[in-house]
Design a protein around this motif. Sequence first.
Motif, PDB file in Angstrom:
ATOM      1  N   ALA A 259       0.822  -1.204   0.000  1.00 58.20           N
ATOM      2  CA  ALA A 259       0.000   0.000   0.000  1.00 58.20           C
ATOM      3  C   ALA A 259       0.858   1.257   0.000  1.00 58.20           C
ATOM      4  O   ALA A 259       0.542   2.244  -0.679  1.00 58.20           O
ATOM      5  CB  ALA A 259      -0.928  -0.011   1.224  1.00 58.20           C
ATOM      6  N   SER A 260       1.971   1.212   0.728  1.00 55.31           N
ATOM      7  CA  SER A 260       2.842   2.384   0.820  1.00 55.31           C
ATOM      8  C   SER A 260       3.515   2.696  -0.511  1.00 55.31           C
ATOM      9  O   SER A 260       3.707   3.867  -0.860  1.00 55.31           O
ATOM     10  CB  SER A 260       3.906   2.172   1.900  1.00 55.31           C
ATOM     11  OG  SER A 260       3.315   2.054   3.169  1.00 55.31           O
ATOM     12  N   VAL A 261       3.891   1.660  -1.256  1.00 55.05           N
ATOM     13  CA  VAL A 261       4.498   1.873  -2.572  1.00 55.05           C
ATOM     14  C   VAL A 261       3.551   2.677  -3.460  1.00 55.05           C
ATOM     15  O   VAL A 261       3.969   3.613  -4.159  1.00 55.05           O
ATOM     16  CB  VAL A 261       4.862   0.530  -3.236  1.00 55.05           C
ATOM     17  CG1 VAL A 261       5.214   0.732  -4.703  1.00 55.05           C
ATOM     18  CG2 VAL A 261       6.023  -0.130  -2.497  1.00 55.05           C
ATOM     19  N   LEU A 262       2.273   2.322  -3.433  1.00 58.01           N
ATOM     20  CA  LEU A 262       1.285   3.034  -4.248  1.00 58.01           C
ATOM     21  C   LEU A 262       1.148   4.486  -3.800  1.00 58.01           C
ATOM     22  O   LEU A 262       1.022   5.392  -4.631  1.00 58.01           O
ATOM     23  CB  LEU A 262      -0.068   2.328  -4.162  1.00 58.01           C
ATOM     24  CG  LEU A 262      -0.092   0.877  -4.660  1.00 58.01           C
ATOM     25  CD1 LEU A 262      -1.476   0.271  -4.456  1.00 58.01           C
ATOM     26  CD2 LEU A 262       0.311   0.808  -6.132  1.00 58.01           C
ATOM     27  N   VAL A 263       1.203   4.722  -2.493  1.00 59.33           N
ATOM     28  CA  VAL A 263       1.095   6.084  -1.976  1.00 59.33           C
ATOM     29  C   VAL A 263       2.335   6.904  -2.336  1.00 59.33           C
ATOM     30  O   VAL A 263       2.232   8.056  -2.763  1.00 59.33           O
ATOM     31  CB  VAL A 263       0.889   6.062  -0.445  1.00 59.33           C
ATOM     32  CG1 VAL A 263       0.941   7.480   0.122  1.00 59.33           C
ATOM     33  CG2 VAL A 263      -0.430   5.397  -0.089  1.00 59.33           C
ATOM     34  N   VAL A 264       3.513   6.311  -2.171  1.00 61.43           N
ATOM     35  CA  VAL A 264       4.766   7.024  -2.438  1.00 61.43           C
ATOM     36  C   VAL A 264       4.860   7.447  -3.903  1.00 61.43           C
ATOM     37  O   VAL A 264       5.381   8.521  -4.222  1.00 61.43           O
ATOM     38  CB  VAL A 264       5.970   6.137  -2.049  1.00 61.43           C
ATOM     39  CG1 VAL A 264       7.273   6.733  -2.573  1.00 61.43           C
ATOM     40  CG2 VAL A 264       6.047   5.976  -0.536  1.00 61.43           C
ATOM     41  N   LEU A 265       4.337   6.604  -4.792  1.00 65.58           N
ATOM     42  CA  LEU A 265       4.429   6.904  -6.224  1.00 65.58           C
ATOM     43  C   LEU A 265       3.499   8.033  -6.662  1.00 65.58           C
ATOM     44  O   LEU A 265       3.648   8.556  -7.773  1.00 65.58           O
ATOM     45  CB  LEU A 265       4.111   5.638  -7.045  1.00 65.58           C
ATOM     46  CG  LEU A 265       5.165   4.522  -6.965  1.00 65.58           C
ATOM     47  CD1 LEU A 265       4.713   3.305  -7.752  1.00 65.58           C
ATOM     48  CD2 LEU A 265       6.513   5.006  -7.456  1.00 65.58           C
ATOM     49  N   LEU A 266       2.547   8.400  -5.800  1.00 67.64           N
ATOM     50  CA  LEU A 266       1.677   9.529  -6.121  1.00 67.64           C
ATOM     51  C   LEU A 266       2.415  10.824  -5.811  1.00 67.64           C
ATOM     52  O   LEU A 266       2.787  11.061  -4.661  1.00 67.64           O
ATOM     53  CB  LEU A 266       0.382   9.455  -5.301  1.00 67.64           C
ATOM     54  CG  LEU A 266      -0.560   8.299  -5.614  1.00 67.64           C
ATOM     55  CD1 LEU A 266      -1.730   8.292  -4.628  1.00 67.64           C
ATOM     56  CD2 LEU A 266      -1.078   8.400  -7.042  1.00 67.64           C
ATOM     57  N   PRO A 267       2.657  11.686  -6.802  1.00 68.09           N
ATOM     58  CA  PRO A 267       3.434  12.906  -6.549  1.00 68.09           C
ATOM     59  C   PRO A 267       2.673  13.875  -5.659  1.00 68.09           C
ATOM     60  O   PRO A 267       1.476  14.113  -5.837  1.00 68.09           O
ATOM     61  CB  PRO A 267       3.641  13.488  -7.955  1.00 68.09           C
ATOM     62  CG  PRO A 267       2.523  12.919  -8.773  1.00 68.09           C
ATOM     63  CD  PRO A 267       2.237  11.557  -8.199  1.00 68.09           C
TER      64      PRO A 267
END
Length: 205
Positions: A11-19
């Motif tokens: 879930a964090s990977v998806l959040v981090v990739l959002l600029p």
Amino acid sequence: MLVAVTTFTVASVLVVLLPGPDTLVVIRNLMAGGPRLGLRASLGAMTGLAVWVVAAALGLSALLTASHDGYLALRIVGAAYLCWMGFATLRAKPHSSPDVVAEPRRSLIGTGYTAGLLTDLLNPKVGVFFVSFLPSFIPEGAPVVWTSLLLGGIFVVLTAVYYGALLALSGPVMRWMADGPVRRWVDRVTGLVLIAFGVRMAVEP
């Protein structure tokens, strides 16, 4: 615990990739002073994230959320800071040589480590995010503080990997937009987006 950590990491990977604003500030510093200044800004942003993680684990972020006046004041200051950086970016003049990246003038709050740090610290929504995001991944019976710190540390590490990849891939892109019309348009877009982030932070509850 392993399942919780794995699920949180995905879930964090998806959040981090959002600029977000912090990513844009890293890019702004990268364009203004090259990888060296971009690295400083990314270190500042990660420090700000780490501070919010600790605050969330200790319950301080929840306290800020409960205080309407404190949350509003921090939000307005953060919004003004993003708008200030946006206008400064719009006024920036690209360097005359595509092979030379000029170090921007020293500023109290405008560049490098301080810019990355303040962008996160002045954004109370980062604290609210951790307060609402972390508890849903803490297994029943697990120590809340230490598990929150573990999960928050994973989030910071993932952010560091993302910034590292961004800096590693910046060379060809920086040469492409080092000067001329491309650089001017990138500055304009970056400045406008920073202002948009600031306005959004000011008007959204």
